[in-house]
Design a protein around this motif. Structure first.
Motif, PDB file in Angstrom:
ATOM      1  N   GLU A 102       0.816  -1.215   0.000  1.00  0.00           N
ATOM      2  CA  GLU A 102       0.000   0.000   0.000  1.00  0.00           C
ATOM      3  C   GLU A 102       0.852   1.268   0.000  1.00  0.00           C
ATOM      4  O   GLU A 102       0.458   2.287  -0.547  1.00  0.00           O
ATOM      5  CB  GLU A 102      -0.917   0.024   1.224  1.00  0.00           C
ATOM      6  CG  GLU A 102      -2.151  -0.839   1.110  1.00  0.00           C
ATOM      7  CD  GLU A 102      -3.098  -0.609   2.272  1.00  0.00           C
ATOM      8  OE1 GLU A 102      -4.025   0.216   2.146  1.00  0.00           O
ATOM      9  OE2 GLU A 102      -2.888  -1.240   3.325  1.00  0.00           O
ATOM     10  N   GLU A 106      -0.020   5.107  -3.955  1.00  0.00           N
ATOM     11  CA  GLU A 106      -0.351   6.464  -4.413  1.00  0.00           C
ATOM     12  C   GLU A 106       0.851   7.204  -4.976  1.00  0.00           C
ATOM     13  O   GLU A 106       0.689   8.283  -5.538  1.00  0.00           O
ATOM     14  CB  GLU A 106      -0.940   7.268  -3.244  1.00  0.00           C
ATOM     15  CG  GLU A 106      -2.272   6.740  -2.757  1.00  0.00           C
ATOM     16  CD  GLU A 106      -2.853   7.603  -1.649  1.00  0.00           C
ATOM     17  OE1 GLU A 106      -2.254   8.647  -1.337  1.00  0.00           O
ATOM     18  OE2 GLU A 106      -3.905   7.231  -1.105  1.00  0.00           O
ATOM     19  N   THR A 107       2.047   6.645  -4.836  1.00  0.00           N
ATOM     20  CA  THR A 107       3.246   7.341  -5.303  1.00  0.00           C
ATOM     21  C   THR A 107       3.864   6.635  -6.501  1.00  0.00           C
ATOM     22  O   THR A 107       3.927   7.178  -7.594  1.00  0.00           O
ATOM     23  CB  THR A 107       4.277   7.439  -4.165  1.00  0.00           C
ATOM     24  OG1 THR A 107       4.508   6.129  -3.610  1.00  0.00           O
ATOM     25  CG2 THR A 107       3.767   8.346  -3.061  1.00  0.00           C
ATOM     26  N   GLY A 242       5.759   7.341   0.935  1.00  0.00           N
ATOM     27  CA  GLY A 242       4.313   7.486   0.868  1.00  0.00           C
ATOM     28  C   GLY A 242       3.693   8.173   2.062  1.00  0.00           C
ATOM     29  O   GLY A 242       2.469   8.138   2.243  1.00  0.00           O
TER      30      GLY A 242
END
Length: 297
Positions: A102, A106-107, A242
């Motif tokens: 995880e 998002e990165t 992140g």
């Protein structure tokens, strides 16, 4: 004014040496002699028109100009490699299954998938974000082609150790963190559900330091863990990768917490020789991870 045109081959040597932390290792990886690498670095400084290295003890460190040049070198090389892949592998087709933690969702994921999709529009990618145990089980059973996962030392048959990332205690970016060792209260720990490598590392470090603790919040997702920590429900342990702006790494001694070890990061492959599409995606994952580690750590 004379226009400067940097040599991409020289920039690759420069970037590889900084990535490996040693230009002798860069020479070995690139198949060059150390004298050839030294000549390339000298040429690079001449092209830059300013020193890019400075003495740092027995080794070398980058000057401000060198730091700036390294950032541009990575970008130029990424664009060059993307263009080369698009031209020479335009018929690349197939299906690639990628799994990752995880922390990278998002990165790393948007950047890698964006670059890959532009160069190889005919390849279908299935991305799965999951926990360590699940990712390793899926790559071992052939349900994933590639998996980027934290490591406790356990390795799969076909894997590549990328490096080590420091673990850190994390609290809210603003306001009081809600606990200090001097208070005498058990430390409120926010954590992902067990089994979790970082949760185990946190409790082991606290026990070794003689610091009492209590599970104040347990989450099934990293997003929930971030929200609870930002709200002050407890302190957590993670890496700087992140990390949302609403959170910050804590200095252990300042709050009375023990130092933490580093965490291994590994790219697992389902087979020794992957299909071309999966092999190319693996290359992009490695490039992006190395860049992220150097920028944020």
């Amino acid at each position: 004014m004379r226009r400067t045109i940097f040599d991409l081959d020289v920039l690759r040597t420069f970037s590889t040496g900084m990535e490996l932390g040693n230009f002798a290792k860069a020479a070995e990886r690139l198949g060059r002699s150390t004298s050839a690498v030294s000549a390339q670095l000298k040429k690079l400084e001449e092209q830059a028109g300013t020193p890019i290295f400075r003495k740092a003890g027995r080794g070398l460190a980058l000057t401000d100009a060198g730091e700036t040049l390294l950032g541009y070198a990575r970008r130029l090389l990424e664009l060059n490699d993307e263009a080369a892949a698009a031209v020479h592998s335009i018929e690349l087709e197939g299906w690639v299954r990628l799994g990752l933690q995880e922390d990278f969702g998002e990165t790393l994921l948007p950047e890698v998938l964006g670059r890959f999709a532009r160069a190889h529009p005919k390849v279908r990618i299935e991305a799965r974000v999951g926990r360590n145990a699940e990712l390793l089980e899926r790559v071992t059973s052939g349900k994933l082609d590639l998996a980027l996962a934290w490591s406790d030392g356990a390795l799969t048959a076909h894997c590549e150790r990328i490096g080590e990332v420091p673990m850190c205690w994390i609290g809210p970016a603003e306001g009081p963190i809600g606990w200090y060792a001097a208070s005498g209260e058990p430390m409120p720990l926010a954590s992902l559900e067990a089994p979790c490598l970082l949760r185990s590392a946190a409790t082991k470090a606290l026990d070794a330091a003689g610091i009492s603790w209590r599970l104040a919040f347990v989450s099934a997702s990293l997003g929930g863990l971030w929200a609870a920590t930002a709200a002050g429900l407890g302190l957590t342990i993670r890496t700087p990768i992140g990390l949302p702006a609403k959170l910050r790494p804590l200095t252990p001694k300042a709050v009375g917490l023990p130092d933490l070890p580093k965490l291994g990061l590994v790219l697992h492959r389902a087979e020794a020789e992957l299909q071309p599409a999966a092999a190319r995606l693996g290359e992009l994952v490695l490039q992006s991870v190395h860049g992220a580690l150097q920028e944020r750590l």
